[in-house]
Motif scaffolding. Structure first.
Motif, PDB file in Angstrom:
ATOM      1  N   ASP A  61     -17.494  33.207 -49.602  1.00 42.25           N
ATOM      2  CA  ASP A  61     -16.374  33.661 -50.179  1.00 42.25           C
ATOM      3  C   ASP A  61     -15.592  32.850 -51.043  1.00 42.25           C
ATOM      4  OD1 ASP A  61     -15.407  35.801 -47.042  1.00 42.25           O
ATOM      5  OD2 ASP A  61     -17.005  35.945 -48.709  1.00 42.25           O
ATOM      6  N   SER A  62     -15.480  31.408 -50.679  1.00 38.47           N
ATOM      7  CA  SER A  62     -14.821  30.699 -51.484  1.00 38.47           C
ATOM      8  C   SER A  62     -15.216  30.314 -52.868  1.00 38.47           C
ATOM      9  CB  SER A  62     -14.767  29.109 -50.561  1.00 38.47           C
ATOM     10  OG  SER A  62     -16.098  28.752 -50.405  1.00 38.47           O
ATOM     11  N   VAL A  63     -16.593  30.862 -53.075  1.00 39.17           N
ATOM     12  CA  VAL A  63     -17.129  30.329 -54.295  1.00 39.17           C
ATOM     13  C   VAL A  63     -17.588  31.949 -55.052  1.00 39.17           C
ATOM     14  CG1 VAL A  63     -18.094  28.087 -53.094  1.00 39.17           C
ATOM     15  CG2 VAL A  63     -19.702  30.233 -53.849  1.00 39.17           C
ATOM     16  N   LYS A  64     -17.320  32.843 -54.688  1.00 40.85           N
ATOM     17  CA  LYS A  64     -17.695  34.066 -55.144  1.00 40.85           C
ATOM     18  C   LYS A  64     -17.005  34.273 -56.364  1.00 40.85           C
ATOM     19  CE  LYS A  64     -19.115  36.860 -51.308  1.00 40.85           C
ATOM     20  NZ  LYS A  64     -18.732  37.918 -50.232  1.00 40.85           N
ATOM     21  N   GLY A  65     -17.514  34.702 -57.345  1.00 41.36           N
ATOM     22  CA  GLY A  65     -17.013  34.806 -58.971  1.00 41.36           C
ATOM     23  C   GLY A  65     -16.930  33.593 -59.616  1.00 41.36           C
ATOM     24  N   ARG A  66     -17.339  32.456 -58.969  1.00 37.03           N
ATOM     25  CA  ARG A  66     -17.014  31.148 -59.842  1.00 37.03           C
ATOM     26  C   ARG A  66     -18.551  30.532 -59.793  1.00 37.03           C
ATOM     27  NH1 ARG A  66     -14.461  26.717 -57.839  1.00 37.03           N
ATOM     28  NH2 ARG A  66     -14.555  27.585 -55.711  1.00 37.03           N
TER      29      ARG A  66
END
Length: 117
Positions: A61-66
């Motif tokens: 979740d902490s890296v989704k979209g990045r």
């Protein structure tokens, strides 16, 4: 025996990008999952992203979209594009391969990513 060799880590300022590469050699089946874990100082190693041979992906979740994971099956190589990097992304990033996304059969040696101004 599977060998995984990572490259592409380094020191980068917040908001910038890096691309990590992991090349596999040896007895690795084309159907194997490949992906990336990371471990920050004093923390547990955590799954960042994984990709199946058919292209199904999972992300923390902490890296989704990045972050974006991709692979080239012909080259037996997996990539991790890290965008909009944050200081909390600082860690040693480890490439892995396995039969399923949550099972690690082989590790790479790790590559350091440091995000700092």
């Amino acid at each position: 025996q599977v060998q995984l060799v990572e490259s592409g880590g380094g020191l980068v300022q917040p908001g910038r990008s890096l691309r990590l590469t992991c090349a596999a050699s040896g007895s690795i089946a084309s159907s194997y999952v490949m992906g990336w874990y990371r471990q920050a100082p004093g923390k547990e190693r955590e799954l960042v992203a994984g990709i199946t041979s058919s292209g199904t992906t999972v992300y923390a979740d902490s890296v989704k979209g990045r972050f974006t994971i991709s692979r080239d099956n012909a080259k037996r190589t997996v990539y991790l594009q890290l965008n909009s990097l944050k200081p909390e992304d600082t860690a040693v990033y480890y490439c892995y391969s396995g039969r399923i996304i949550t099972r690690v059969d082989s590790w790479g040696q790790g590559t350091q990513v440091t995000v700092s101004s």
